[in-house]
Design a protein around this motif. Structure first.
Motif, PDB file in Angstrom:
ATOM      1  N   GLU A 112       0.828  -1.209   0.000  1.00 11.01           N
ATOM      2  CA  GLU A 112       0.000   0.000   0.000  1.00 11.01           C
ATOM      3  C   GLU A 112       0.861   1.258   0.000  1.00 11.01           C
ATOM      4  O   GLU A 112       0.486   2.269  -0.584  1.00 11.01           O
ATOM      5  N   VAL A 114       1.971   1.965  -3.556  1.00  9.93           N
ATOM      6  CA  VAL A 114       0.830   2.404  -4.366  1.00  9.93           C
ATOM      7  C   VAL A 114       0.450   3.842  -4.001  1.00  9.93           C
ATOM      8  O   VAL A 114       0.085   4.630  -4.881  1.00  9.93           O
ATOM      9  N   LEU A 171       6.774   0.521  -8.452  1.00 12.41           N
ATOM     10  CA  LEU A 171       6.043  -0.744  -8.330  1.00 12.41           C
ATOM     11  C   LEU A 171       6.766  -1.941  -8.938  1.00 12.41           C
ATOM     12  O   LEU A 171       6.379  -3.077  -8.711  1.00 12.41           O
ATOM     13  N   LEU A 178      -3.704  -5.480  -9.056  1.00 14.08           N
ATOM     14  CA  LEU A 178      -3.624  -4.035  -9.109  1.00 14.08           C
ATOM     15  C   LEU A 178      -3.456  -3.626 -10.571  1.00 14.08           C
ATOM     16  O   LEU A 178      -2.660  -4.231 -11.289  1.00 14.08           O
ATOM     17  N   VAL A 215      -5.403   4.355 -10.485  1.00 15.00           N
ATOM     18  CA  VAL A 215      -4.929   3.057 -10.009  1.00 15.00           C
ATOM     19  C   VAL A 215      -6.099   2.348  -9.350  1.00 15.00           C
ATOM     20  O   VAL A 215      -6.763   2.922  -8.487  1.00 15.00           O
ATOM     21  N   ALA A 243      -3.656  -3.987  -2.775  1.00 13.88           N
ATOM     22  CA  ALA A 243      -2.232  -4.141  -2.488  1.00 13.88           C
ATOM     23  C   ALA A 243      -2.095  -4.738  -1.096  1.00 13.88           C
ATOM     24  O   ALA A 243      -3.049  -4.758  -0.313  1.00 13.88           O
TER      25      ALA A 243
END
Length: 130
Positions: free
Chosen positions: A43, A46, A62, A94, A107, A111
């Protein structure tokens, strides 16, 4: 027959004591490893992806996407799947969507929670004294 029964029971008990598991269904099963596939995305990483970033910036944060589809060039798919023996399969997905000028539009997906270091009592006391 009774003379053979006692040594057979003793031998059986010794053989069973040497086993690491008493569950008979596992005695003849092959060892199964954990199987991981895909990108482990947290997280925290992201949250750093912002609209307007370019593809190289997203790849830096990522990692390389697991799926890049020529028919959907405006999206990158980050998939993760892990199989552990005796546990349910864990899957996360994701998707990063890009606009026509190769900048992040949005996005979507899941995650993994961020991994935070745990402080024990001795570390907390030592840091408080400094």
């Amino acid at each position: 027959m009774a003379k053979l029964l006692k040594p057979a029971l003793v031998c059986s008990a010794l053989l069973l004591a040497g086993c690491s598991s008493i569950n008979p269904t596992n005695w003849f099963a092959a060892h199964r490893m954990d199987i991981q596939q895909g990108n482990y995305v947290t997280e925290d990483s992201v949250a750093r992806v912002k609209p307007g970033m370019n593809r190289s910036q997203v790849r830096f944060l990522l990692g390389t996407p697991l799926l890049t589809d020529i028919f959907h060039a405006n999206r990158w798919d980050y998939l993760y799947r892990i199989e552990r023996p005796g546990q349910p399969v864990e899957e996360k997905s994701l998707v990063v969507y890009f606009s026509a000028n190769d900048q992040v539009e949005r996005v979507d997906g899941q995650a993994f929670p961020a991994i935070r270091p745990q402080l024990d009592a001795s570390n907390a006391i030592g840091q408080a004294k400094q």
